[in-house]
Design a protein around this motif. Structure first.
Motif, PDB file in Angstrom:
ATOM      1  N   THR A 435       0.858  -1.181   0.000  1.00 12.27           N
ATOM      2  CA  THR A 435       0.000   0.000   0.000  1.00 12.27           C
ATOM      3  C   THR A 435       0.894   1.229   0.000  1.00 12.27           C
ATOM      4  OG1 THR A 435      -1.745  -1.193   1.168  1.00 12.27           O
ATOM      5  CG2 THR A 435      -1.858   1.204   1.199  1.00 12.27           C
ATOM      6  N   ILE A 436       1.245   1.695  -1.184  1.00  8.84           N
ATOM      7  CA  ILE A 436       2.090   2.882  -1.291  1.00  8.84           C
ATOM      8  C   ILE A 436       1.328   4.111  -0.845  1.00  8.84           C
ATOM      9  CG2 ILE A 436       3.372   4.347  -2.893  1.00  8.84           C
ATOM     10  CD1 ILE A 436       4.672   1.659  -2.227  1.00  8.84           C
ATOM     11  N   ASN A 437       0.085   4.201  -1.266  1.00  7.35           N
ATOM     12  CA  ASN A 437      -0.775   5.282  -0.805  1.00  7.35           C
ATOM     13  C   ASN A 437      -2.210   4.794  -0.838  1.00  7.35           C
ATOM     14  OD1 ASN A 437      -1.723   5.647  -3.544  1.00  7.35           O
ATOM     15  ND2 ASN A 437       0.152   6.797  -3.922  1.00  7.35           N
ATOM     16  N   ALA A 438      -3.103   5.583  -0.303  1.00  5.77           N
ATOM     17  CA  ALA A 438      -4.497   5.145  -0.165  1.00  5.77           C
ATOM     18  C   ALA A 438      -5.148   4.887  -1.504  1.00  5.77           C
ATOM     19  CB  ALA A 438      -5.287   6.194   0.616  1.00  5.77           C
ATOM     20  N   SER A 439      -4.789   5.660  -2.533  1.00  7.55           N
ATOM     21  CA  SER A 439      -5.434   5.504  -3.831  1.00  7.55           C
ATOM     22  C   SER A 439      -4.910   4.303  -4.597  1.00  7.55           C
ATOM     23  CB  SER A 439      -5.250   6.777  -4.671  1.00  7.55           C
ATOM     24  OG  SER A 439      -3.887   6.971  -4.990  1.00  7.55           O
ATOM     25  N   GLN A 440      -3.877   3.626  -4.068  1.00  5.81           N
ATOM     26  CA  GLN A 440      -3.334   2.448  -4.737  1.00  5.81           C
ATOM     27  C   GLN A 440      -3.321   1.232  -3.825  1.00  5.81           C
ATOM     28  OE1 GLN A 440      -2.361   1.660  -7.905  1.00  5.81           O
ATOM     29  NE2 GLN A 440      -3.418   3.550  -8.400  1.00  5.81           N
ATOM     30  N   ARG A 441      -4.208   1.186  -2.849  1.00  9.92           N
ATOM     31  CA  ARG A 441      -4.327  -0.013  -2.042  1.00  9.92           C
ATOM     32  C   ARG A 441      -4.973  -1.093  -2.904  1.00  9.92           C
ATOM     33  NH1 ARG A 441      -6.961   1.165   3.159  1.00  9.92           N
ATOM     34  NH2 ARG A 441      -7.041  -1.103   3.313  1.00  9.92           N
ATOM     35  N   THR A 442      -4.799  -2.341  -2.518  1.00 10.27           N
ATOM     36  CA  THR A 442      -5.227  -3.453  -3.355  1.00 10.27           C
ATOM     37  C   THR A 442      -6.704  -3.393  -3.706  1.00 10.27           C
ATOM     38  OG1 THR A 442      -3.523  -4.811  -2.318  1.00 10.27           O
ATOM     39  CG2 THR A 442      -5.210  -5.953  -3.564  1.00 10.27           C
ATOM     40  N   GLU A 443      -7.550  -3.067  -2.725  1.00 11.46           N
ATOM     41  CA  GLU A 443      -8.995  -3.007  -2.994  1.00 11.46           C
ATOM     42  C   GLU A 443      -9.327  -1.936  -4.036  1.00 11.46           C
ATOM     43  OE1 GLU A 443      -7.527  -2.596  -0.090  1.00 11.46           O
ATOM     44  OE2 GLU A 443      -8.348  -3.936   1.446  1.00 11.46           O
ATOM     45  N   MET A 444      -8.614  -0.814  -3.971  1.00 13.62           N
ATOM     46  CA  MET A 444      -8.857   0.259  -4.936  1.00 13.62           C
ATOM     47  C   MET A 444      -8.355  -0.141  -6.315  1.00 13.62           C
ATOM     48  SD  MET A 444     -10.352   3.165  -5.162  1.00 13.62           S
ATOM     49  CE  MET A 444     -10.397   4.004  -3.567  1.00 13.62           C
ATOM     50  N   GLN A 445      -7.239  -0.866  -6.363  1.00 15.65           N
ATOM     51  CA  GLN A 445      -6.766  -1.362  -7.659  1.00 15.65           C
ATOM     52  C   GLN A 445      -7.804  -2.270  -8.296  1.00 15.65           C
ATOM     53  OE1 GLN A 445      -2.674  -2.797  -8.169  1.00 15.65           O
ATOM     54  NE2 GLN A 445      -2.223  -2.044  -6.124  1.00 15.65           N
ATOM     55  N   ALA A 446      -8.399  -3.139  -7.488  1.00 14.12           N
ATOM     56  CA  ALA A 446      -9.430  -4.038  -8.022  1.00 14.12           C
ATOM     57  C   ALA A 446     -10.607  -3.235  -8.560  1.00 14.12           C
ATOM     58  CB  ALA A 446      -9.893  -5.006  -6.925  1.00 14.12           C
ATOM     59  N   ALA A 447     -11.024  -2.203  -7.826  1.00 19.45           N
ATOM     60  CA  ALA A 447     -12.133  -1.355  -8.281  1.00 19.45           C
ATOM     61  C   ALA A 447     -11.771  -0.646  -9.577  1.00 19.45           C
ATOM     62  CB  ALA A 447     -12.478  -0.335  -7.193  1.00 19.45           C
ATOM     63  N   GLN A 448     -10.556  -0.117  -9.647  1.00 20.99           N
ATOM     64  CA  GLN A 448     -10.112   0.565 -10.863  1.00 20.99           C
ATOM     65  C   GLN A 448     -10.054  -0.394 -12.046  1.00 20.99           C
ATOM     66  OE1 GLN A 448      -6.332   2.083  -9.614  1.00 20.99           O
ATOM     67  NE2 GLN A 448      -7.209   3.741  -8.376  1.00 20.99           N
ATOM     68  N   ASN A 449      -9.557  -1.604 -11.791  1.00 16.63           N
ATOM     69  CA  ASN A 449      -9.441  -2.583 -12.876  1.00 16.63           C
ATOM     70  C   ASN A 449     -10.804  -2.969 -13.435  1.00 16.63           C
ATOM     71  OD1 ASN A 449      -6.757  -2.519 -12.293  1.00 16.63           O
ATOM     72  ND2 ASN A 449      -6.628  -4.581 -11.462  1.00 16.63           N
ATOM     73  N   VAL A 450     -11.745  -3.274 -12.556  1.00 16.97           N
ATOM     74  CA  VAL A 450     -13.083  -3.678 -12.997  1.00 16.97           C
ATOM     75  C   VAL A 450     -13.734  -2.549 -13.789  1.00 16.97           C
ATOM     76  CG1 VAL A 450     -15.409  -4.240 -12.208  1.00 16.97           C
ATOM     77  CG2 VAL A 450     -13.436  -5.382 -11.184  1.00 16.97           C
ATOM     78  N   ALA A 451     -13.629  -1.333 -13.270  1.00 25.25           N
ATOM     79  CA  ALA A 451     -14.244  -0.196 -13.949  1.00 25.25           C
ATOM     80  C   ALA A 451     -13.628   0.040 -15.320  1.00 25.25           C
ATOM     81  CB  ALA A 451     -14.105   1.063 -13.088  1.00 25.25           C
ATOM     82  N   GLN A 452     -12.311  -0.055 -15.404  1.00 24.71           N
ATOM     83  CA  GLN A 452     -11.640   0.228 -16.675  1.00 24.71           C
ATOM     84  C   GLN A 452     -11.865  -0.871 -17.697  1.00 24.71           C
ATOM     85  OE1 GLN A 452      -7.440   1.019 -16.305  1.00 24.71           O
ATOM     86  NE2 GLN A 452      -7.106   1.108 -18.503  1.00 24.71           N
ATOM     87  N   VAL A 453     -11.652  -2.121 -17.299  1.00 23.82           N
ATOM     88  CA  VAL A 453     -11.704  -3.229 -18.249  1.00 23.82           C
ATOM     89  C   VAL A 453     -13.121  -3.495 -18.731  1.00 23.82           C
ATOM     90  CG1 VAL A 453     -11.292  -5.703 -18.545  1.00 23.82           C
ATOM     91  CG2 VAL A 453      -9.634  -4.313 -17.305  1.00 23.82           C
ATOM     92  N   PHE A 454     -14.083  -3.511 -17.815  1.00 27.16           N
ATOM     93  CA  PHE A 454     -15.427  -3.959 -18.178  1.00 27.16           C
ATOM     94  C   PHE A 454     -16.407  -2.822 -18.463  1.00 27.16           C
ATOM     95  CE2 PHE A 454     -13.797  -7.462 -15.396  1.00 27.16           C
ATOM     96  CZ  PHE A 454     -13.568  -8.347 -16.443  1.00 27.16           C
ATOM     97  N   LEU A 455     -16.123  -1.623 -17.935  1.00 24.41           N
ATOM     98  CA  LEU A 455     -17.078  -0.527 -18.101  1.00 24.41           C
ATOM     99  C   LEU A 455     -16.498   0.654 -18.876  1.00 24.41           C
ATOM    100  CD1 LEU A 455     -18.602  -0.555 -14.498  1.00 24.41           C
ATOM    101  CD2 LEU A 455     -19.586  -1.548 -16.575  1.00 24.41           C
ATOM    102  N   GLY A 456     -15.229   0.550 -19.283  1.00 24.84           N
ATOM    103  CA  GLY A 456     -14.632   1.653 -20.011  1.00 24.84           C
ATOM    104  C   GLY A 456     -14.653   2.942 -19.218  1.00 24.84           C
TER     105      GLY A 456
END
Length: 781
Positions: A435-456
């Motif tokens: 967890t380098i910073n709050a915006s890059q914690r694992t849970e947030m990465q998962a949220a970012q990935n799902v939003a980007q890959v599947f929802l554009g």
């Protein structure tokens, strides 16, 4: 190297946190020892010999504890990244060098001792530098250089030079508002936004902006010359009233845009609830297919589009071009000469459709090719960052099987988001640096990935603060990230906790709710159930747009990760997405529909600058020519000349029944290397849904001087010399395999001069290289 340490034992973490403290001990002492040795050397004395020896012993002892505590820290705090092993091994090397220096100081090897002392100080300095990069970022030193603080060159705006008397259409007005809001957000909100209102001035709402601050209004709509905000941002940087007071100054282009906006009357969307950013419709939509002579509905929509713009259809590409194009697009391979000849001599009127279907039926070839696209998007790789810390797991066997079986896309998405053991590597994200910073914690990465890959949808901005480029808010990003968390997340704005716990919610509430008291596994299942509903038109438009972009070289919407942008044909996108859901979420059927369309068979087009493809006024006239991907190029070399990869280097072992179906090891199945990296294969630490296909210097150097390609071609030359001793036969066969045709007279003469009358291995390798460098070999026309 890895040291397994129990996370529950507090002492290990305590000792690990001593690493930054003790690491400064050997740094300073060893540097002082080198300085004193230099003094003794210049004076030709040994006055400081005892002090130097004491410093060396203390520094070496400090280096020992630094290494020990550093290993503990790396394994308790889940550090990772490409810099971690370099930092670790430099620290260990420093300890070894320091120990050797002490040994030589006792054994009177004076010259070697001094060289080792210099190397020790250099080693500890480099180790410290890489340690700083781990904790402060890769630009820790470079970020202090003057060049990094220069203002970007001003870029012209479509509004800055437009007459204020001309009417703006709704799209232009929206773009102007976006530009203005973006300028204010990036330069002003930190002092005049929701959190802080310096001088009682707030600029993130219409009423507040028009009201001004403690000194009165800051703008006069219709008159930028009398607007205080323009005066302030135009003052010299050292003026006491200049704005912004700190940070980078506004560029001349940004100032001109604000001037133009004010002279236009400072337009702002009516009602604070109205967004200045476009949000695409969520619900699926079935537009009526236009009337026309074309059999494929895609062509009817394209024909309607052409008629509206006054464009004309051009003759389709010939059979040879189509075959090479569809082979590379569907299975990533060049056609074998016999396969191509059979297609060219086939007189059936539907032979192109028949060929495309045959290729899609080659399940393993199809899976091995499209594995590359999904590996990039799902951050699935075989080695690299994340595997060091054990925070990353591969999904290769599951993904390969899903592609080979043509798993329906709704099931494909569901199993990635609500995973079993085989598919969980995507949703867990990558603990690439902890967890380098709050915006890059694992849970947030998962949220970012799902939003980007599947929802554009890009949530990265909103993961740190309210987005400047969309209407997504910090609380929404955290609410979505909470779905993936084992415990409730506290909201952090710009890495500072705000004392508020996040809710648990869908990004689009109309798709359903998430039970707050459910387990993580249950929440993921609810999320998957909600996302794959046919009502989620965005999910299926995003997939259709990505497939179109892969096959056509440019999406209906660009960038493909910004699905709120306008497509060049909304009706075509909506119809294809609706048709996709109505026909079993069948990706292969979608591809067949596209590659058998007249639109796909139009001659390839090109642009002078790649940025043109991103323009909102882009006009579709046919497939955009594409450069072979790194994997396609490597496989083309293998099929044409000689296998580049003798065996698979997968770390995720494929099942034996799958390996048995691989005639040669495809580049999509091997670990990354310098050759593939140079040709554009990403490291997959972040989501990559598109690759830059433009040639670059690194690629040119690898193709002209790279050892791997050189060795491969020379190995191939041995086999070609054995099987084709006659130069004319060798040249003809090489053209057939590489370009799908025989050489013309001029090409034959040139090739003959290269290989000579008695071809040797070096000359044959030279001809292979020359063939591989041809645009006809490297491009998909």
């Amino acid at each position: 190297m890895s040291v397994e340490i129990s996370e529950s034992f507090w002492l290990w973490k305590f000792l690990g946190h001593l690493h930054p403290l003790v690491v400064h001990f050997p740094v300073s002492l060893l540097c002082v020892a080198l300085f004193l040795e230099f003094v003794d050397y210049t004076r030709k004395s040994k006055i400081y010999a005892r002090a130097i020896l004491m410093l060396l012993w203390l520094g070496t002892l400090g280096a020992f504890f630094s290494v020990a505590f550093g290993l503990v820290l790396a394994n308790t705090e889940e550090y990772g990244g490409d810099d971690l092993p370099i930092h670790q091994w430099l620290g260990i090397a420093t300890l070894i060098l320091a120990s050797a220096t002490i040994y030589l100081s006792h054994n009177r090897h004076l010259r070697t001792y001094r060289l080792l002392l210099i190397a020790t100080v250099l080693g500890v300095s480099l180790a410290g530098h890489y340690g700083a990069m781990l904790t402060h970022g890769s630009d820790y030193l470079s970020g202090t250089l003057p060049a990094t603080h220069q203002d970007p060159a001003p870029s012209p705006s479509q509004f800055a030079l437009t007459s204020t008397t001309e009417e703006l259409d709704p799209n232009q007005l929206q773009e102007l508002n976006i530009e203005v809001r973006t300028i204010l957000a990036h330069n002003c909100y930190s002092c005049h936004g929701e959190v802080k209102q310096k001088g009682d001035l707030r600029l993130d709402s219409k009423d507040a902006l028009m009201a001004g601050g403690e000194n009165g209004p800051i703008l006069q709509p219709g008159n930028s010359g009398k607007s205080e905000i323009i005066r302030r941002i135009s003052l010299p940087a050292n003026h006491k009233e200049a704005m912004p007071t700190k940070g980078k100054r506004l560029t001349s282009s940004e100032i001109e845009i604000l001037r133009y906006w004010i002279d236009r009357g400072a337009p702002w969307p009516e009602g604070e609830e109205r967004s200045i950013f476009r949000m695409a419709e969520m619900a699926p939509r079935l537009p009526q297919v236009p009337q026309g002579v074309y059999k494929n509905p895609i062509d009817r929509f394209v024909n309607s589009y052409f008629q509206k713009l006054g464009l004309k259809w051009t003759a389709p590409v010939d059979d040879r071009t189509y075959a090479r194009r569809v082979y590379l697009d569907l299975i990533g391979l060049l056609p074998e000469p016999k396969e191509l000849e059979d297609f060219l001599t086939d007189n059936a009127p539907n032979k192109r459709e028949k060929l495309a279907q045959q290729l899609l039926n080659r399940n393993d070839d199809y899976a091995q090719h499209w594995l590359t696209f999904w590996n990039d998007a799902l951050r699935n790789d075989y080695t690299g960052t994340g595997y060091i810390t054990q925070g990353r797991s591969g999904i290769t066997p599951w993904l390969y099987s899903a592609l080979a079986q043509n798993k329906p896309y709704n099931e494909f998405v569901h199993q990635l988001i609500s995973p079993n053991e085989a598919s969980q590597g995507f949703i867990k994200g990558i603990k690439w640096r902890g967890t380098i910073n709050a915006s890059q914690r694992t849970e947030m990465q998962a949220a970012q990935n799902v939003a980007q890959v599947f929802l554009g949808l890009n949530l990265k901005c909103a993961s740190c603060h309210d987005s400047f480029v969309s209407d997504w808010k910090l609380e929404q990003a955290y609410g979505f990230a909470n779905i993936f968390a084992d415990t409730l997340l506290e909201i952090n704005r710009c890495d500072k906790p705000i004392g508020k716990m996040a809710s648990t919610q869908m990004l689009f509430p109309e798709l359903g709710e998430i039970a707050i008291d459910a387990s993580t596994e249950q929440r993921l299942r609810q999320l998957a159930d909600n996302l794959i509903k046919p009502a989620d038109g965005r999910l299926y438009r995003t997939l259709v747009n990505r497939i179109w972009a892969q096959l056509m070289g440019r999406g209906l919407i660009e960038p493909v990760d910004v699905m709120d942008n306008l497509p060049w044909s909304q009706d075509l996108l909506d119809w294809m997405a609706y048709d996709f859901t109505e026909n079993g979420f069948d990706i292969k059927r979608l591809m067949l529909q596209i590659v058998t369309s007249e639109a796909y068979q139009l001659p390839g087009t090109s642009v002078k600058e790649p940025e043109i493809l991103m323009n909102q006024d882009y006009q579709f006239t046919g497939m955009v020519r594409k450069r072979l991907t790194a994997e396609q190029f490597a496989d083309a070399i293998s099929r044409t000349f000689v296998p580049m990869y003798a065996d698979s280097s997968l770390s995720d072992k494929l099942p034996e029944e799958i390996k048995g179906k691989i005639p040669f090891v495809r580049a999509s199945l091997v670990k990354n290397d310098a050759f593939l990296t140079a040709l554009g294969r990403p490291n997959r630490e972040t989501v990559m849904t598109t690759r830059n296909t433009q040639a670059n210097l690194l690629q040119a150097l690898e193709l002209t001087n790279g050892q791997q390609l050189d060795r491969t071609l020379k190995e191939g030359a041995k086999q070609w010399k054995q099987h084709y001793p006659q130069p004319d036969l060798l040249i003809t066969e090489m053209y057939r395999r590489a370009l799908g045709r025989t050489p013309n007279q001029k090409e034959s003469e040139t090739a003959r001069r290269i290989v000579g009358n008695q071809p040797n291995e070096n000359n044959i390798a030279d001809l292979m290289w020359a063939m591989a460098m041809l645009p006809e070999f490297q491009l998909i026309y």
